[in-house]
Design a protein around this motif. Structure first.
Motif, short mmCIF file in Angstrom:
data_model
loop_
_atom_site.label_atom_id
_atom_site.label_comp_id
_atom_site.label_asym_id
_atom_site.label_seq_id
_atom_site.Cartn_x
_atom_site.Cartn_y
_atom_site.Cartn_z
N ILE A 1 -0.35 61.37 49.72
CA ILE A 1 0.36 60.10 49.94
C ILE A 1 -0.39 59.23 50.94
N GLY A 2 -1.71 59.30 50.86
CA GLY A 2 -2.55 58.40 51.63
C GLY A 2 -2.52 58.69 53.12
N PRO A 3 -2.40 57.63 53.94
CA PRO A 3 -2.41 57.83 55.39
C PRO A 3 -1.33 58.77 55.91
N ALA A 4 -0.25 58.94 55.14
CA ALA A 4 0.83 59.84 55.56
C ALA A 4 0.49 61.30 55.34
N GLY A 5 -0.62 61.57 54.63
CA GLY A 5 -1.07 62.95 54.47
C GLY A 5 -0.68 63.55 53.13
N ILE A 6 -0.43 64.85 53.14
CA ILE A 6 -0.11 65.59 51.93
C ILE A 6 1.37 65.93 51.92
N TYR A 7 2.02 65.63 50.81
CA TYR A 7 3.42 65.97 50.60
C TYR A 7 3.46 67.27 49.81
N HIS A 8 3.94 68.33 50.44
CA HIS A 8 3.94 69.67 49.84
C HIS A 8 5.28 69.94 49.16
N LEU A 9 5.27 70.18 47.87
CA LEU A 9 6.48 70.53 47.13
C LEU A 9 6.74 72.02 47.27
N PHE A 10 8.03 72.40 47.33
CA PHE A 10 8.34 73.83 47.42
C PHE A 10 9.52 74.18 46.52
N GLY A 11 9.61 75.47 46.20
CA GLY A 11 10.68 75.92 45.33
C GLY A 11 11.27 77.24 45.78
N ASN A 12 12.45 77.54 45.21
CA ASN A 12 13.12 78.81 45.43
C ASN A 12 13.68 79.27 44.08
N ALA A 13 14.74 80.08 44.11
CA ALA A 13 15.30 80.57 42.85
C ALA A 13 15.88 79.46 41.98
N ASP A 14 16.15 78.30 42.56
CA ASP A 14 16.68 77.17 41.80
C ASP A 14 15.58 76.28 41.22
N GLY A 15 14.33 76.68 41.40
CA GLY A 15 13.23 75.85 40.94
C GLY A 15 12.68 75.00 42.07
N GLN A 16 12.08 73.88 41.72
CA GLN A 16 11.53 72.97 42.73
C GLN A 16 12.67 72.21 43.38
N VAL A 17 12.80 72.37 44.71
CA VAL A 17 13.99 71.84 45.39
C VAL A 17 13.68 70.94 46.58
N GLY A 18 12.39 70.75 46.92
CA GLY A 18 12.15 69.93 48.10
C GLY A 18 10.69 69.70 48.38
N GLY A 19 10.45 69.06 49.52
CA GLY A 19 9.10 68.76 49.94
C GLY A 19 8.98 68.78 51.45
N MET A 20 7.75 68.95 51.92
CA MET A 20 7.47 68.98 53.35
C MET A 20 6.24 68.12 53.63
N VAL A 21 6.30 67.38 54.73
CA VAL A 21 5.18 66.54 55.13
C VAL A 21 5.17 66.46 56.65
N THR A 22 3.99 66.40 57.23
CA THR A 22 3.93 66.19 58.67
C THR A 22 4.48 64.81 58.99
N LYS A 23 5.40 64.76 59.94
CA LYS A 23 6.10 63.51 60.23
C LYS A 23 5.14 62.45 60.76
N PRO A 24 5.37 61.18 60.41
CA PRO A 24 4.57 60.10 60.98
C PRO A 24 4.96 59.88 62.45
N PRO A 25 4.09 59.22 63.22
CA PRO A 25 4.35 59.04 64.65
C PRO A 25 5.64 58.29 64.98
N HIS A 26 6.09 57.41 64.10
CA HIS A 26 7.29 56.62 64.43
C HIS A 26 8.58 57.43 64.32
N ILE A 27 8.52 58.61 63.71
CA ILE A 27 9.70 59.48 63.66
C ILE A 27 9.65 60.37 64.90
N PRO A 28 10.65 60.26 65.79
CA PRO A 28 10.54 60.93 67.09
C PRO A 28 10.60 62.44 67.06
#
Length: 258
Positions: free
Chosen positions: A173-200
């Motif tokens: 996702i460009g300057p925001a880095g890599i958005y990592h998708l993750f899954g569990n027994a329900d399939g693909q259920v979310g994503g993780m990304v290193t927070k940008p500086p403006h998020i405290p």
């Protein structure tokens, strides 16, 4: 471990005004509310199609004195609450509330990952009947779970080891880095990304399904909430809105492409 380990099973709102929250989320998400008297408090259950999907409890002055703001917290199923809490510590996380029992409900704890993002774990009491499986895209149900991590490279292995989650893909996702998708027994259920500086602070965000994202965004504003982002299309073709309710709790809405 059963296939339930690592599944999101509940969402809980802490708010200074439960009555206002019942009106707001009823208008925006379509939930009905049911008050459940408990020792020393009243717990409110939000229902979608007659099934409990989330809850709300009062954010007290004691909570605010501890620096806890209005917030949503997700609960993840674990096979052994005490063992999972202990493992969170060995993996570099912390336990914010030690394991304890809710009679008739289950044993739970509140933990934080190595950078402080808070999440709840629970080994629930088995219900008398198995709850029906709900397809992704069903309005009113939790659908997507997003971590704004302190450092995704550190925090992703924490959750993988603790909950057995797997990486199912990634987006640049460009300057925001890599958005990592993750899954569990329900399939693909979310994503993780290193927070940008403006998020405290690192935190989790929870997305609830709606049937029309534009109408839902309008309902947020009409009910006194604030649209923080969107409506916006995401790479899989779903549409999202990020928002805050009138008391300041952040939440999100999604119309999934299914």
């Amino acid at each position: 471990m059963t296939s339930d380990h690592g599944r999101f099973i509940w969402y809980e709102l802490m708010t200074p005004d439960v009555a206002a929250a019942k009106r707001f989320y009823g208008d925006v998400v379509g939930w009905t509310a049911q008050d459940m008297p408990m020792p020393g408090m009243t717990y409110t259950v939000f229902n979608a199609d007659g099934a409990g999907v989330a809850g709300a409890m009062t954010l007290t002055s004691e909570h605010t004195a501890q620096g806890i703001p209005p917030n949503w917290t997700g609960y993840v199923f674990v096979e052994d609450c005490d063992a999972a809490a202990a493992k969170a510590k060995t993996l570099g996380g912390s336990v914010m509330r030690e394991p304890g029992d809710i009679p008739g409900v289950g044993r739970f704890a509140i933990i934080a990952d190595p950078h402080g993002a808070v999440i709840a774990i629970m080994k629930p009491v088995p219900p008398p009947e198995a709850r029906p499986e709900v397809a992704r895209g069903t309005p009113g149900h939790g659908s997507w779970h997003e971590l704004y991590a302190g450092d995704a490279a550190v925090d992703i292995p924490f959750y993988q080891s603790l909950f057995g989650w797997t990486e199912t893909g990634r987006h640049d996702i460009g300057p925001a880095g890599i958005y990592h998708l993750f899954g569990n027994a329900d399939g693909q259920v979310g994503g993780m990304v290193t927070k940008p500086p403006h998020i405290p602070h690192p935190h989790w965000a929870y997305y609830f399904e709606v049937d029309d994202i534009n109408a839902a965004a309008d309902r947020v504003k009409q009910a006194g909430g604030t649209v923080l982002m969107g409506p916006m299309e995401v790479p899989d073709g779903s549409w999202i809105v990020q928002a805050s309710d009138p008391q300041g709790a952040h939440f999100a809405l999604v119309k999934s492409k299914v």
